[in-house]
Scaffold this active site. Structure first.
Site, short mmCIF file in Angstrom:
data_model
loop_
_atom_site.label_atom_id
_atom_site.label_comp_id
_atom_site.label_asym_id
_atom_site.label_seq_id
_atom_site.Cartn_x
_atom_site.Cartn_y
_atom_site.Cartn_z
N GLY A 35 9.55 6.37 0.84
CA GLY A 35 8.80 6.76 2.02
C GLY A 35 9.55 6.38 3.28
O GLY A 35 10.59 5.69 3.23
N LEU A 36 9.05 6.81 4.40
CA LEU A 36 9.69 6.53 5.68
C LEU A 36 9.73 5.04 5.98
O LEU A 36 8.93 4.26 5.46
CB LEU A 36 8.93 7.25 6.80
N SER A 37 10.65 4.65 6.84
CA SER A 37 10.67 3.28 7.35
C SER A 37 9.34 3.01 8.07
O SER A 37 8.88 3.84 8.86
CB SER A 37 11.83 3.11 8.33
N SER A 39 6.47 2.78 6.52
CA SER A 39 5.34 3.34 5.76
C SER A 39 4.59 2.28 4.97
O SER A 39 3.47 2.52 4.51
CB SER A 39 5.83 4.46 4.82
N GLY A 40 5.22 1.12 4.78
CA GLY A 40 4.55 0.04 4.07
C GLY A 40 5.07 -0.22 2.67
O GLY A 40 4.42 -0.91 1.88
N SER A 42 7.62 -2.12 1.47
CA SER A 42 7.89 -3.51 1.14
C SER A 42 6.60 -4.33 1.03
O SER A 42 6.44 -5.14 0.11
CB SER A 42 8.81 -4.14 2.19
N SER A 109 15.07 6.04 0.20
CA SER A 109 15.61 7.05 -0.72
C SER A 109 15.18 8.46 -0.29
O SER A 109 14.38 9.09 -0.98
CB SER A 109 15.21 6.77 -2.17
#
Length: 201
Positions: A35-37, A39-40, A42, A109
């Site tokens: 997902g996008l930076s 997006s949650g 981690s 990714s």
């Protein structure tokens, strides 16, 4: 750097994946969070790991920033380096799954081709692609590392979602909408999925 495969022989292990599954009393797979930076990914990964740990399920998180501090610290963010970054993570995740662990990866990714490349490393039921879906607007609003601001100012090139594309997974096993669900609700949805797939009890 390449190696001459004629001088390399695969060493067959005495203890196999099935043996580890029996010891652990659970199977193993990779949970590929994409997902996008912002997006949650981690946050979701560590919360999911905590939940699995509480259930006596052996797991490990491979986080994008942590990996780039060590294994992949020699890679940049060009298309070629991003591809190699994902390839290496796929190979590490394959080893961890063979070791009997639920392996949770948190990587942007962004390209379908790269994710498909990793999928081919695993048996059909061992690769679970999870799209951590969150609108670009919400990700920019969160911007926990200040990266979107830098990207908008031209300080970061090839930034996913701004100056580089993100290809939404074509057919993921699961979609988690983190702009609509809390972290706990997101974890619960993944756990329910794993239970329905008979991967955990």
């Amino acid at each position: 750097m390449t190696s001459d495969s004629r001088n390399i022989t695969w060493h067959q292990a005495v203890i196999g994946k099935a043996d580890r599954h029996q010891l652990n009393q659970h199977g193993s797979c990779v949970l590929w969070l994409t997902g996008l930076s912002g997006s949650g990914k981690s946050s979701l990964a560590v919360s999911l790991e905590r939940e699995l740990f509480a259930r006596n399920i052996r797991s490990y998180v491979l986080d994008c920033d942590n990996i780039r501090h060590g294994l992949n610290k020699n890679l940049g963010f060009s298309v070629e380096d991003r591809k190699e970054n994902i390839r290496r993570i796929g190979e590490v995740a394959k080893l961890f799954v063979d070791a009997g662990l639920f392996t949770i990866t948190a990587f942007i990714s962004p390209f379908q081709e790269d994710r498909d490349m990793v999928r081919k490393l695993f048996n059909q039921d061992e690769f679970i692609e999870i799209h951590v879906s969150c609108s670009l607007e919400e990700c920019e609003k969160r911007d926990p590392k200040g990266l979107y601001k830098k990207a908008r100012n031209g300080e970061i090139k090839d930034f996913t979602g701004i100056s580089s594309p993100y290809e939404v997974p074509a057919n993921p096993e699961l979609v988690i909408e983190t702009d609509k669900l809390s972290i706990q609700e997101s974890v619960d949805k993944i756990v329910e999925f794993l239970q329905n797939r008979k991967l955990i009890g």
